[in-house]
Motif scaffolding. Structure first.
Motif, PDB file in Angstrom:
ATOM      1  N   GLU A 213       0.831  -1.211   0.000  1.00 22.31           N
ATOM      2  CA  GLU A 213       0.000   0.000   0.000  1.00 22.31           C
ATOM      3  C   GLU A 213       0.865   1.261   0.000  1.00 22.31           C
ATOM      4  OE1 GLU A 213      -3.039   0.169  -0.768  1.00 22.31           O
ATOM      5  OE2 GLU A 213      -3.396  -1.987  -0.623  1.00 22.31           O
ATOM      6  N   ALA A 214       2.039   1.166   0.620  1.00 22.73           N
ATOM      7  CA  ALA A 214       2.951   2.317   0.605  1.00 22.73           C
ATOM      8  C   ALA A 214       3.362   2.626  -0.835  1.00 22.73           C
ATOM      9  CB  ALA A 214       4.173   2.040   1.464  1.00 22.73           C
ATOM     10  N   GLU A 216       1.545   1.888  -3.506  1.00 23.41           N
ATOM     11  CA  GLU A 216       0.347   2.480  -4.143  1.00 23.41           C
ATOM     12  C   GLU A 216       0.274   3.975  -3.819  1.00 23.41           C
ATOM     13  OE1 GLU A 216      -2.098   1.045  -5.989  1.00 23.41           O
ATOM     14  OE2 GLU A 216      -2.016  -1.128  -5.592  1.00 23.41           O
ATOM     15  N   ALA A 217       0.518   4.308  -2.559  1.00 24.32           N
ATOM     16  CA  ALA A 217       0.446   5.707  -2.137  1.00 24.32           C
ATOM     17  C   ALA A 217       1.496   6.545  -2.872  1.00 24.32           C
ATOM     18  CB  ALA A 217       0.636   5.815  -0.627  1.00 24.32           C
ATOM     19  N   GLN A 218       2.702   5.996  -2.994  1.00 23.14           N
ATOM     20  CA  GLN A 218       3.773   6.719  -3.694  1.00 23.14           C
ATOM     21  C   GLN A 218       3.402   6.967  -5.155  1.00 23.14           C
ATOM     22  OE1 GLN A 218       6.411   8.078  -2.605  1.00 23.14           O
ATOM     23  NE2 GLN A 218       7.248   6.994  -0.827  1.00 23.14           N
ATOM     24  N   ALA A 220       0.389   7.048  -6.461  1.00 24.53           N
ATOM     25  CA  ALA A 220      -0.712   8.023  -6.527  1.00 24.53           C
ATOM     26  C   ALA A 220      -0.178   9.443  -6.369  1.00 24.53           C
ATOM     27  CB  ALA A 220      -1.747   7.726  -5.445  1.00 24.53           C
ATOM     28  N   ALA A 221       0.888   9.595  -5.601  1.00 25.80           N
ATOM     29  CA  ALA A 221       1.475  10.926  -5.398  1.00 25.80           C
ATOM     30  C   ALA A 221       2.416  11.307  -6.540  1.00 25.80           C
ATOM     31  CB  ALA A 221       2.218  10.970  -4.060  1.00 25.80           C
TER      32      ALA A 221
ATOM     33  N   ILE B   9      -5.051  10.660  -5.300  1.00 26.14           N
ATOM     34  CA  ILE B   9      -4.572  10.325  -3.963  1.00 26.14           C
ATOM     35  C   ILE B   9      -5.725   9.843  -3.083  1.00 26.14           C
ATOM     36  CG2 ILE B   9      -3.720  11.400  -1.843  1.00 26.14           C
ATOM     37  CD1 ILE B   9      -1.817  13.003  -3.722  1.00 26.14           C
ATOM     38  N   THR B  12      -6.850   6.371  -4.246  1.00 27.66           N
ATOM     39  CA  THR B  12      -5.908   5.327  -3.843  1.00 27.66           C
ATOM     40  C   THR B  12      -6.020   5.034  -2.352  1.00 27.66           C
ATOM     41  OG1 THR B  12      -4.392   6.089  -5.542  1.00 27.66           O
ATOM     42  CG2 THR B  12      -3.488   4.637  -3.870  1.00 27.66           C
ATOM     43  N   LEU B 261      -0.432   6.225   5.578  1.00 23.71           N
ATOM     44  CA  LEU B 261       0.644   6.021   4.596  1.00 23.71           C
ATOM     45  C   LEU B 261       0.677   7.162   3.590  1.00 23.71           C
ATOM     46  CD1 LEU B 261       0.531   2.227   3.680  1.00 23.71           C
ATOM     47  CD2 LEU B 261       2.437   3.492   4.669  1.00 23.71           C
ATOM     48  N   GLN B 262      -0.519   7.547   3.149  1.00 24.40           N
ATOM     49  CA  GLN B 262      -0.613   8.618   2.157  1.00 24.40           C
ATOM     50  C   GLN B 262      -0.121   9.945   2.737  1.00 24.40           C
ATOM     51  OE1 GLN B 262      -0.636   9.233  -1.205  1.00 24.40           O
ATOM     52  NE2 GLN B 262      -2.306   7.746  -1.250  1.00 24.40           N
ATOM     53  N   THR B 265       3.569   9.887   2.870  1.00 22.71           N
ATOM     54  CA  THR B 265       4.153  10.035   1.539  1.00 22.71           C
ATOM     55  C   THR B 265       4.194  11.496   1.132  1.00 22.71           C
ATOM     56  OG1 THR B 265       3.257   7.887   0.961  1.00 22.71           O
ATOM     57  CG2 THR B 265       3.935   9.293  -0.861  1.00 22.71           C
TER      58      THR B 265
END
Lengths: 333, 310
Positions: A213-214, A216-218, A220-221, B9, B12, B261-262, B265
């Motif tokens: 998931e980390a 995925e988050a990266q 998405a960013a 974001i 996700t 987590l988001q 990030t």
């Protein structure tokens, strides 16, 4: 009700016995002590699996390589001791069995080693990643300048990224992981000051799902190049592969996880310092010295993925950066 | 551009939270059946691990993800039966025997992985199946309707579980056996049979949860579940032994995890707070569920073995 008690204990004992059998299976070698004489005996105690494509594998591969090179070396490995008490028991066990060198591969084992080592003055111990020998003359310490390889690959990442966003996934901000993450980030920034570096520490060395998931988050960013350190990153590599995002590995060569997207890996060749430790023991030293692998002494190697078409200018940049770090003209700060 | 990025974001984070919730939801629903009938199974995580390895290994060898899921389910069923034998037939202390099952699963799954596979090798994952129509709704479609079939199935099991527990004779027996086994026994309900059935359901769902996790990640590793089975057991308590409560808890836990987590990030949570933030999912979930569920009490016979006096 009373009469069931013995049955309960029977079941409990049976389960414990099964568990013991299952856990014990992780050990390799250790038996056959009739060798005697000239054979040098090395034992390794390490936290995750021998083939985790990460931290533990790096030492297991190194010990096996040096055993092949030098010959007449017996190797015993206890892996999967993520519980420190189990590791301490294994370390003590090997010392009791008269191993010449007992390697405690995990900075979390330091406290245990500090207690155990003085009880076995004739045994050499090595532990890492750490720089502290506790002032004990039968303890060696070793660590990796993982910031150096991180810096080189960070420079490559900056050139390969089209979005200008690079993502780094860490476990917990300590030791080897912190060095690597900071080095990688510095490498990106030095090459492309405009680039964005997003860093997320998941808080766990082992949570594969969270690492996925980390990633995925990266992504998405906005990240289109990722890296990460610790054994949980196998989850992140899977996500990177699905999304077609590039990956840089560390600790072991991670190409086999995703040959399409792994650009390069920083690989630890601990045999470089193991060799020095064995020489020291040969001279009669039992410990007291700390060692570091780095690009200059060949203990840290950048291994490129042959299947990945690396543009020439990126490869050239990597080689120049390595040369610069080795001759001291580039600082990885 | 920045709006598009923000949207990606949020999507996700929500979709990730749902994915993270699935293994907890499956295992938690299974555990709910057992606990409502009076059996506490602390071995869930061990069953998940063996289900995960079995599913992973099947896909690695044969390449069919659904067969992998099925094998995980079967392994879960076998371990469910073993657990039922230990806690129902033998009347063992459930807190202790459950830990035994956990350690057994943890050790054996790692041993098998080391001997049969060695280096982690990637496998295929479940294909994403967009639901026609719903998946094309902007934003919402991407969050909720573009998952794998396993995700939809897990959430469909919530109403199914509610129906079984509250509306069927079997469910009535489960509740009776969990509240007052002596009374249920005296009117001819076989306490042992009901508990075997519920623990078996728990085993099947735990095995499925593990296999779903491994196949979704496309990888196996020592201790892959990372104690998610224990979180699932906790969610059953804090979810007040109700499928909806368990679902709420699993979703909250997954969402807080993915949102944290988001935020890390994006640098919104500073790195110095990273370790504290990692505890947020557990703390927030427990607080929320305790507040919501405090008026419910646990099944009266929970964790008490029932042995008919001869």
């Amino acid at each position: 009700m009373r009469r069931t008690t013995s049955m309960r204990w029977l079941v409990f004992t049976a389960v414990v016995a099964l568990v013991a059998a299952a856990c014990g299976g992780g050990d390799e070698g250790g038996g056959g002590t009739e060798g005697g004489g000239e054979t040098f005996r090395i034992a390794v105690v390490a936290p995750s699996a021998s083939n985790d494509l990460a931290f533990t594998q790096s030492i297991v591969d190194a010990v096996n390589r040096i055993a092949d090179e030098r010959g007449n070396i017996e190797v015993a490995i206890t892996d999967g001791t993520f519980v420190v008490e189990d590791a301490a028991a294994a370390i003590r066990d090997y010392a009791n069995q008269g191993y010449d060198l007992v390697i405690a591969h995990g900075s979390q084992y330091g406290g245990s080693l500090q207690e155990i080592a003085p009880e076995f003055p004739d045994t050499s111990f090595a532990w890492g990643t750490a720089a502290d020998t506790f002032g004990l003359d039968n303890v060696f310490a070793y660590e990796a300048a993982s910031n150096e390889g991180g810096y080189v690959m960070g420079a490559m990442a900056a050139m390969l990224s089209e979005s200008g966003v690079v993502g780094i996934i860490g476990p917990i901000e300590v030791g080897d992981a912190k060095l690597y993450v900071d080095g990688f980030a510095a490498g990106v920034k030095a090459t492309d000051p405009e680039a964005t570096v997003n860093i997320n520490y998941t808080g766990s060395f082992s949570d594969v799902g969270l690492a996925a998931e980390a990633a995925e988050a990266q992504i998405a960013a906005g990240a289109d190049v990722l890296t990460g350190t610790a054994q949980m990153v196998v989850g992140a590599v899977g996500v990177a592969k699905d999304k077609g995002v590039l990956w840089f590995g560390t600790q072991s060569n991670q190409t086999s996880l995703a040959p399409e997207i792994v650009v390069a890996s920083q690989v630890y060749h601990w045999e470089v310092i193991l060799s020095e430790i064995l020489d020291a023991i040969g001279r009669g030293e039992k410990g007291g010295t700390s060692y570091e692998i780095d690009l200059a002494n060949g203990g840290i190697v950048i291994e490129y993925n042959e299947q990945f078409e690396l543009p020439d200018d990126v490869k050239q940049k990597a080689e120049e950066t390595i040369a610069g770090i080795v001759d001291g003209s580039i600082s990885t700060e | 551009m920045s709006d598009l990025l923000d949207q990606a974001i949020v999507v996700t984070a929500i979709a990730g939270g749902i994915r993270l919730a699935v293994p907890l939801l499956l295992a938690g629903l299974g555990e709910t059946f057992g606990q409502r009938s009076g059996v506490l199974n602390l071995g869930v995580d061990g069953i998940m691990l063996l289900g995960a390895f079995a599913g992973y290994y099947t896909v690695l060898q044969i390449g069919n993800v659904w067969l992998g899921l099925a094998v995980g389910l079967v392994v879960g069923a076998v371990l469910g039966l073993a657990t039922a034998f230990i806690s129902v037939t033998l009347g063992a202390e459930q807190g202790i025997s459950g830990i035994g099952v956990y350690l057994f699963g943890l050790g054996l799954s790692d041993l098998l992985f080391q001997k049969l596979v060695g280096t982690p090798r990637p496998i295929d994952s479940f294909p994403r199946v967009p639901i026609p129509g719903l998946s094309s709704i902007p934003v919402v479609g991407e969050m909720f309707f573009r998952h794998s079939l396993v995700v939809y199935l897990a959430f469909l099991l919530v109403p199914a579980s509610i129906f079984v527990i509250n509306r069927t004779t079997f469910g009535m027996n489960i509740r009776a056996v969990g509240e007052n086994p002596e009374a249920a026994d005296s009117v001819g309900v076989s306490v042992a049979r009901v508990r075997y059935a519920t623990v078996l359901i728990g085993g099947v769902l735990a095995g499925m949860a593990g296999a779903a996790l491994a196949i979704d990640l496309g990888i196996f590793q020592q201790n892959l579940t990372n104690a998610q089975g224990f979180i699932a057991v906790a969610l059953v308590y804090f979810g007040a032994w109700r499928p909806l409560g368990v679902m709420g808890g699993a979703l909250l836990y997954g969402l807080v995890n993915s949102v944290v987590l988001q935020l890390k990030t994006l640098g919104i949570i500073p790195r110095s707070w990273s370790d504290i933030a990692a505890m947020a999912p557990a703390v927030i979930t427990i607080l929320a569920l305790v507040l919501v569920a405090r008026r419910f009490r646990q099944p009266a016979a929970l964790a008490k073995p029932f042995l008919r006096e001869a």
